[in-house]
Design an enzyme around this catalytic site. Structure first.
Site, short mmCIF file in Angstrom:
data_model
loop_
_atom_site.label_atom_id
_atom_site.label_comp_id
_atom_site.label_asym_id
_atom_site.label_seq_id
_atom_site.Cartn_x
_atom_site.Cartn_y
_atom_site.Cartn_z
N HIS A 294 8.58 -9.15 2.92
CA HIS A 294 8.42 -8.36 1.83
C HIS A 294 7.69 -8.69 0.81
CE1 HIS A 294 12.35 -7.47 4.37
NE2 HIS A 294 11.46 -6.12 4.34
N SER B 58 11.63 -0.63 4.63
CA SER B 58 11.91 -1.66 3.73
C SER B 58 11.06 -1.62 2.45
CB SER B 58 12.19 -3.09 3.94
OG SER B 58 10.95 -3.56 5.00
N ASP C 30 10.12 -12.76 0.73
CA ASP C 30 11.01 -13.51 1.68
C ASP C 30 10.39 -13.73 3.06
OD1 ASP C 30 10.46 -10.90 2.36
OD2 ASP C 30 12.80 -10.29 2.52
#
Ligand SMILES: *[C@@H]1O[C@H](CO)[C@@H](O)[C@H](O)[C@H]1NC(C)=O
Ligand SMILES: *[C@@H]1O[C@H](CO)[C@@H](O)[C@H](O)[C@H]1NC(C)=O
Ligand SMILES: *[C@@H]1O[C@H](CO)[C@@H](O)[C@H](O)[C@H]1NC(C)=O
Length: 376
Positions: free
Chosen positions: A341, A33, A338
């Site tokens: 990240h 990610s 969040d």
């Protein structure tokens, strides 16, 4: 005739400054990610609203409010954002491809973790996808395909690896630090083996490997992983998890050092983004930010503003009340987007540091190989 020459001369003068030069016509990225530019959400559509809000003004397949370090790197090299290999709509691979997907691992994932959100696209699969893209590009060479790169690109490209965080974290709650440490050598070796594979079969010559971030400072792990106040350092990060990450990073650095001699024509750069991220978490105010270990997009408030039950952009009924994890109004002041990240603001600062060359091991003259473009 004279008029024609004059027009020719004028039209030459009218050409803007010569195109920026860069030794790397393309980037091929492998990752999770932290560098996914839309692969996971192309494969499994459903990205909630606030993602992308700062730069793209809509969800853009990135686990952030805006651009990632890989986006800034591509821009600095004068290249477009990398198209996700898995995205069938609007992709163009002439300047590289991104094989990263959110929640990818280096090692084959434990399939029982798929339900809790581990990606099936582990590093070995990403590598096979890259080889297939090359095969398709070679086959298409005579057809002037506008979406595929010339096959020469595969030896000239910059290969980047930003992966391993999920190998480290996905079973941390279950196995503990000692349990996870048992397969970290395998993780580092697998990254080194992948580089060797690209070197030998594809002819890749330039590789950058990003190390792991200090997860002990992530709001999500601060909320979820067992610890007590004596486990926290003065910055509020969990010492044991950060030490374990630092050990892994040393192992990765050593592993790369060890394999360099078997690839004499390769440049393998260890990129210490860990140090930059740790500094941002510890001293956000020294870098024009306000919040280190508090998530911008989350719920529950408190020191971390993170609740595992309601992740960024989602709503859930808890104890009869609807709880929604919304974004803060000022992500430009946060390190953590969040809880897991980084924000665009943090990513930009990491990119500046990387591009300065100060975090490359060994030294790597990126700014001499490319006219680096300013990133805003
Ligand atoms: C896979 O995960 C399950 C559930 O978390 C666990 O019980 C099992 O031991 C794991 N298997 C391996 C090989 O790690
Ligand atoms: C805090 O945790 C550490 C190990 O994680 C343990 O050694 C210590 O006894 C704990 N302290 C308290 C006050 O519970
Ligand atoms: C990586 O290893 C080299 C030796 O191979 C060492 O000089 C360097 O300091 C290490 N970098 C980091 C960030 O640990």
């Amino acid at each position: 005739m004279r008029t024609f020459l004059l027009i020719l001369l004028l039209s030459c003068l009218a050409v803007p400054v010569a195109e920026a030069k860069c030794a790397f016509p393309a980037i091929f990225n492998f990752g999770d990610s932290n560098s996914d530019t839309g692969g996971f959400w192309a494969a499994f559509p459903a990205q909630p609203g606030p993602f992308g809000m700062t730069y793209f003004k809509a969800p853009a397949g990135r686990a952030s409010d805006g651009r990632l370090v890989i986006d800034f790197l591509a821009s600095a090299l004068g290249l477009p954002f990398l198209s996700p290999y898995l995205k069938s709509i609007g992709s163009n691979f002439r300047h590289g491809a991104n094989f990263a997907t959110l929640a990818s691992t280096v090692l084959l994932p434990n399939t029982s973790l798929f339900v809790t959100g581990i990606s099936p696209f582990s590093l070995g699969i990403q590598l096979n996808q890259m080889k297939d893209l090359r095969t398709q590009s070679i086959r298409a060479a005579s057809t002037r395909n506008e979406q595929l790169p010339p096959s020469s690109v595969f030896s000239e490209a910059l290969y980047t690896f930003d992966i391993g965080q999920n190998d480290f974290t996905s079973q941390l709650a279950l196995l503990g630090i000692a349990g996870v440490k048992q397969f970290l050598l395998q993780v580092a070796s697998q990254i080194a083996w992948s580089i060797k594979e690209i070197y030998e079969t594809v002819g890749g010559r330039t590789f950058m490997v990003f190390n792991l971030a200090p997860i002990g400072c992530y709001p999500s792990f601060l909320s979820q992983l067992p610890h007590n106040s004596s486990d926290l350092d003065v910055y509020g990060c969990i010492t044991s998890y950060n030490n374990a990450v630092a050990d892994y990073n040393d192992l990765l650095n050593d592993t790369l050092q060890y394999v360099r001699s078997s690839m004499p024509a390769a440049t393998i750069v260890f990129v210490d983004t860990h140090s930059v991220k740790l500094e941002l978490f510890r001293n956000p105010r020294s870098h024009g930010l306000l919040h280190g270990i508090r998530a911008c997009c989350g719920s529950g408030g408190g020191a971390y503003n993170f609740d595992t039950r309601v992740l960024c952009g989602n709503s859930k009924v808890i104890d009869g009340k609807t709880v929604t994890a919304t974004a803060c109004g000022n992500p430009e002041n946060y390190v953590s987007w969040d809880g897991i990240h980084a924000t665009e603001a943090a990513n930009k600062r990491v990119a500046w540091s990387v591009l300065s060359g100060a975090y490359f091991y060994p030294r790597f003259p990126l700014s001499q190989l490319c006219d680096l473009q300013p990133i805003g």
